[in-house]
Design a protein around this motif. Sequence first.
Motif, short mmCIF file in Angstrom:
data_model
loop_
_atom_site.label_atom_id
_atom_site.label_comp_id
_atom_site.label_asym_id
_atom_site.label_seq_id
_atom_site.Cartn_x
_atom_site.Cartn_y
_atom_site.Cartn_z
N GLY A 22 -17.00 -4.67 25.97
CA GLY A 22 -18.33 -5.03 25.86
C GLY A 22 -18.59 -6.41 26.02
O GLY A 22 -17.71 -7.29 25.38
N ILE A 23 -19.33 -7.08 26.91
CA ILE A 23 -19.76 -8.33 27.44
C ILE A 23 -20.81 -8.76 26.88
O ILE A 23 -21.99 -8.23 27.27
CB ILE A 23 -19.35 -8.62 28.55
CG1 ILE A 23 -17.95 -8.29 29.03
CG2 ILE A 23 -19.38 -10.17 29.08
CD1 ILE A 23 -17.54 -8.68 30.61
N ILE A 24 -20.81 -10.08 25.98
CA ILE A 24 -22.12 -10.51 25.53
C ILE A 24 -22.39 -11.97 26.39
O ILE A 24 -21.38 -12.52 26.11
CB ILE A 24 -22.52 -10.70 24.16
CG1 ILE A 24 -22.32 -9.14 23.45
CG2 ILE A 24 -23.69 -11.45 23.51
CD1 ILE A 24 -22.38 -9.50 21.65
N THR A 25 -23.46 -12.20 27.18
CA THR A 25 -23.45 -13.38 27.81
C THR A 25 -24.71 -14.27 27.26
O THR A 25 -25.76 -13.75 27.58
CB THR A 25 -23.53 -13.25 29.35
OG1 THR A 25 -22.61 -12.50 29.63
CG2 THR A 25 -23.55 -14.73 29.94
N ILE A 26 -24.67 -15.43 26.93
CA ILE A 26 -25.57 -16.13 26.38
C ILE A 26 -26.06 -16.76 27.76
O ILE A 26 -25.55 -17.30 28.37
CB ILE A 26 -25.45 -17.32 25.33
CG1 ILE A 26 -24.55 -16.78 24.29
CG2 ILE A 26 -26.64 -18.01 24.98
CD1 ILE A 26 -24.23 -17.65 23.30
N ILE A 59 -14.87 -6.85 22.18
CA ILE A 59 -16.20 -7.61 22.67
C ILE A 59 -15.82 -8.97 23.21
O ILE A 59 -14.89 -9.86 22.52
CB ILE A 59 -17.21 -7.77 21.52
CG1 ILE A 59 -17.57 -6.50 20.89
CG2 ILE A 59 -18.23 -8.63 21.86
CD1 ILE A 59 -18.23 -6.50 19.52
N ILE A 60 -16.46 -9.35 24.50
CA ILE A 60 -16.20 -10.82 24.89
C ILE A 60 -17.52 -11.43 24.77
O ILE A 60 -18.40 -10.90 25.14
CB ILE A 60 -15.88 -10.59 26.40
CG1 ILE A 60 -14.22 -10.28 26.59
CG2 ILE A 60 -15.85 -11.92 27.20
CD1 ILE A 60 -14.12 -9.82 28.15
N LEU A 61 -17.45 -12.68 24.27
CA LEU A 61 -18.58 -13.52 24.41
C LEU A 61 -18.44 -14.67 25.13
O LEU A 61 -17.69 -15.56 24.87
CB LEU A 61 -18.83 -13.78 22.85
CG LEU A 61 -20.19 -14.54 22.44
CD1 LEU A 61 -21.29 -14.05 22.73
CD2 LEU A 61 -20.11 -14.97 20.77
N GLN A 193 -10.74 -13.64 34.20
CA GLN A 193 -9.50 -12.98 34.27
C GLN A 193 -8.71 -12.93 33.37
O GLN A 193 -8.14 -11.82 32.90
CB GLN A 193 -9.04 -13.24 35.73
CG GLN A 193 -7.77 -12.74 35.87
CD GLN A 193 -7.00 -13.31 37.28
OE1 GLN A 193 -7.33 -13.97 37.90
NE2 GLN A 193 -5.75 -12.98 37.39
N LYS A 194 -8.28 -14.11 32.70
CA LYS A 194 -7.55 -14.27 31.57
C LYS A 194 -8.17 -13.65 30.39
O LYS A 194 -7.37 -12.89 29.62
CB LYS A 194 -7.11 -15.90 31.37
CG LYS A 194 -6.34 -15.60 30.11
CD LYS A 194 -4.98 -15.46 30.50
CE LYS A 194 -3.99 -15.48 29.35
NZ LYS A 194 -2.50 -15.06 29.55
N THR A 195 -9.21 -13.68 30.22
CA THR A 195 -9.96 -12.97 28.99
C THR A 195 -9.73 -11.60 28.98
O THR A 195 -9.65 -11.03 27.91
CB THR A 195 -11.42 -13.40 28.91
OG1 THR A 195 -11.44 -15.01 28.95
CG2 THR A 195 -12.11 -13.06 27.66
N ARG A 196 -10.26 -11.04 30.28
CA ARG A 196 -9.90 -9.50 30.30
C ARG A 196 -8.62 -8.97 30.24
O ARG A 196 -8.21 -8.05 29.56
CB ARG A 196 -10.73 -9.11 31.85
CG ARG A 196 -11.96 -9.04 31.68
CD ARG A 196 -12.36 -8.28 33.14
NE ARG A 196 -13.78 -7.99 33.34
CZ ARG A 196 -14.79 -8.65 33.53
NH1 ARG A 196 -14.72 -9.86 34.08
NH2 ARG A 196 -16.02 -8.38 33.60
#
Length: 265
Positions: A22-26, A59-61, A193-196
């Motif tokens: 799940g990705i949350i983008t400000i 979760i990625i923020l 890419q690294k975060t994923r």
Amino acid sequence: MDQNPTVAEDLIKVTIESNGIGIITINRPKSLNSLTRAMIVDLAKSVKRLNEDESVKVIILTGSGRAFCSGVDLTAAEDVFKGDVKDKETDPVCQMEICKKPIIGAINGFSVTAGFEISLACDILIASRNAKFMDTHAKFGIFPSWGLSQKLSRMIGPNRAREYSLTAMPITADMAEKWGLVNHVVEPHELMQKTREVAEAIIRNNQELVVKYKSVLNDGFKLDLGHGLALEKERGHEYYSGMTKEQFQNMQKFISGRNKPTSKL
């Protein structure tokens, strides 16, 4: 909330990928992702929503444009700071801290004051080389309330924390990596890419234990070593006490490489 909910919702984007990320983008790049009261509330609700979604494992923020988050929009400061700061439902840092799932911060640029505090509420931080962390509470006469005064000293040491908080000087990505504040520093185009990659490595593991392991790591960090060790032993006993004979057999088969367990481990 002063803003139209539809507008606020566009400023906090949420996407759920089929692999369990799940990705949350400000998403307020023209204002360096500074936060209004409505955005703060929506960010808290977005974290809670992904925490409750069983399809989401990690979760990625992150932020859009040149910043992760430049803090509170000071034109809305009174609305933010005089709001109900004890309301857990509308507090994004509180929702991040009670979130069962790992949260990875992808820090793409400026992470300032409230943005810095949101960064520190993540479980893992990956920064682009142009990321900068700044604590400007003292500069603007803002009292910290999302944990920066306590967390930063525990992560980089009290002397460094005092210097950077009281002078409002920036911490570069390379310094942050050297001091253990961030896990990895990569080129800007490699950040997601690294975060994923990190997220997918977590997803490949047993999700029940991932949730329990995150919990004991984070809860134990708040304690001294003796109480932390006691907490680990207590939760470990509780975990193994709940396992059936069949689950232990499956564990043995998995370790020997003959089979994969269907539930625990």
